[in-house]
Structures are given as structure tokens and as C-alpha cells.
Design an enzyme around this catalytic site. Sequence first.
Site, PDB file in Angstrom:
ATOM      1  N   GLU A 121     -32.524  41.370  -0.321  1.00  0.00           N
ATOM      2  CA  GLU A 121     -32.312  40.474   0.830  1.00  0.00           C
ATOM      3  C   GLU A 121     -31.203  40.979   1.735  1.00  0.00           C
ATOM      4  OE1 GLU A 121     -31.833  36.335  -0.306  1.00  0.00           O
ATOM      5  OE2 GLU A 121     -33.570  36.500  -1.607  1.00  0.00           O
ATOM      6  N   HIS A 140     -35.282  32.359   1.987  1.00  0.00           N
ATOM      7  CA  HIS A 140     -34.348  31.840   0.964  1.00  0.00           C
ATOM      8  C   HIS A 140     -33.763  30.480   1.391  1.00  0.00           C
ATOM      9  CE1 HIS A 140     -31.551  33.144  -2.543  1.00  0.00           C
ATOM     10  NE2 HIS A 140     -31.812  31.847  -2.589  1.00  0.00           N
ATOM     11  N   ARG A 174     -34.593  34.469  -8.081  1.00  0.00           N
ATOM     12  CA  ARG A 174     -33.910  35.567  -7.398  1.00  0.00           C
ATOM     13  C   ARG A 174     -34.918  36.698  -7.272  1.00  0.00           C
ATOM     14  NH1 ARG A 174     -30.882  32.369  -5.955  1.00  0.00           N
ATOM     15  NH2 ARG A 174     -28.641  32.182  -6.298  1.00  0.00           N
TER      16      ARG A 174
HETATM   17  C1  DGY Z   1     -29.084  28.774  -5.223  1.00  0.00           C
HETATM   18  O1  DGY Z   1     -28.308  27.897  -4.879  1.00  0.00           O
HETATM   19  O2  DGY Z   1     -28.826  29.581  -6.119  1.00  0.00           O
HETATM   20  C2  DGY Z   1     -30.430  28.816  -4.564  1.00  0.00           C
HETATM   21  O3  DGY Z   1     -30.910  30.094  -4.470  1.00  0.00           O
HETATM   22  C3  DGY Z   1     -30.402  28.083  -3.258  1.00  0.00           C
HETATM   23  O4  DGY Z   1     -31.554  28.174  -2.521  1.00  0.00           O
END
Ligand code: DGY
Length: 318
Positions: free
Chosen positions: A265, A283, A236
Site C-alpha cells: 500500500e 483500506h 492486511r
Molecule cells: C485497522 O485498524 O487495523 C484496520 O485496518 C482499519 O481499517
Amino acid sequence: MKVFITRRIPDIAFDMLGKEGVEVIFNNEDRVLSSDEIIEGAKGCDALITLLSDTIDKKIIDTFEKVRIISNYAVGYNNIDIEHCRKKNIIVCNTPDVLTHATAYLGFSLLLAVARKIPESDSFVREGLFKGWAPRLLRGHDVYSKTLGVIGAGRIGGEVLRRGIGFNMKLLYNTRSKKEQLEKELGACFASKEEIAKRSDFIVLCTPLNDDTFHMIDKSFILNMKKDAILINIARGQVVDEKVLIEALEDKKIAGAGLDVYENEPQVPERLKRLKNVVLLPHTGSSTFKARDDMAVLCVNSILDILKRGKMPQNRIC
Ligand code: DGY
């Protein structure tokens, strides 16, 4: 029974719910909904399918009249106030396992793309700059036999480490507790975060976002990194202090970065976009046809377990 889906996910979810006679309401516009729109959509619904881009906070949860389960279309669930759901007896589920490999090799692809300057080389050719083989053209960083440090060695992190074996890499990992299996099976060694910063040529972040990991990659971590090291983030954005990272990249304190996630984001800082030693992705860690379909199936099955089958879903967070 009524389910609200906050954005269009693969059709298989709609087919499955339809077959079970569940009414589906969904956001058909290709955009993230506001809090008010989520509140409105959830009215009278028994279940929700949410996305990692939806912030499901106390204010929204308190408006739910009938919602029994929130099925988050992601493995990460930092977008949901889990403690508050627990208090309100709302079940929360995520989508582990089905996206592990897709996300892990996206991470490894980023590592290779930064190391071997793949996007930069592609642009070079497209822009007509390729005038023939040259000894000093677009030299990159070796991956073979280098040290790979993974922070957050859960399912995805473990698979990133496994891919390092094919490149004869020395493997370091950091998690809350040691993982015997990774040590036995892959020969990976547990290391503190500081050691990982100091010893790794490539660092891949796979840790969940929580109070302990927020800005875990800060100035002192980056200053401990090798000058020719490369940082990859598939976790993240908020795990990294983005401003500090940008400064380090601009000042060539580290060699490069590969980012699939960003602190705010979908905003990506212009300074980051200007850097050549960075590869930026939108992402898309889990974005393969199969993984995204399997995530949809898992989300729906969790909902059907609760609403129709009278059993607890396997992938329950709370
Ligand atoms: C998630 O599913 O948490 C991921 O970030 C997907 O890319």
C-alpha cells in the site's frame, strides 16, 4: 506534556488533549511522513499517536528520548516493533472494539459487492449500456445458504460470521484455538485452513499480520479453493501472496476477490485494476464517522491514562 500526531485525525482528539493542557504537534499535510520526519516530530514528546501507515521500527524507537507511550490509531499494530518497545519500556496501545462492526460489515459489503457485481453494474448503468431488463444480464453468485469461511475469528471475524446468519450461511472459522462461544452462539464450526479453502464459497480474511500469517494465502491455498469461490481480504495485504492471487483471478481459478488492503500500500497492481471480477477499496475498513471519532477518543484516553491519570490503559499491547 507534549504529544506528536503523525497525521491529522478527527478533531475530537485535539479538543480532548487541549482541555487537559497537553501540547499537540501534528503533521498538517495530508501525507505519510518519512522516518526522519517522525524522528524530528517526536523530539521532546511524551507520547505519539501513529497510524498503520507509519513504520515505527527499531531505528526510530531508538531515537526517542522521552516517549512513554505510542497510541496506534488502528486495531492492527504490525507497523510497530512491539518487541523493541517492550525492551525500551514504551507502552503501545491500539484501538480495538470501536471499529469492530464498521470493519465487519465493510467486509460483508465487499462480499456482496463481488458476488452481485455491484460496482460493475453501477458502471454499466452510468455508461448508458442499460437497455432494459434482460434474463442474462450481470448474473452474480448466490450468497443465501452458501458456506462462509472466516480466517482469523477474533472480534471482527466473529462479527463477519454473525452477519452470515442473516443469509442462512453455513459458518466455518479458523483461529489459533477453538472458540466455544462462536460455536454455541452462531453454530460456527472450527475447520483447518485447508478445509476452509476446500469447502467455502466465500472466504473472509480477518487475521492479524505476523510471521505466521505472512503469505498465508499462497498458491496451494488458492488451488484448494472452489472454482466459483470468492476471497475477501479486510486484514492486511501481506497475508495474501498478491502475485499468486492475481494469476488465479486472471486464469479464473477462483471467481473473484474483494480487497480492502494490498501488499504494498498504497500501490495497487495495474493487473488487479484491470480485472472485472475484483472489487477494490482504499483500506477503508473502519472509515465511518463514528468509528474514526471513537478511535481518536480511545487513542487519547490511552495517552491520558499514562501521562495524567497514572493508570494502565485497557487496550495495551505491551
Ligand atoms: C485497522 O485498524 O487495523 C484496520 O485496518 C482499519 O481499517
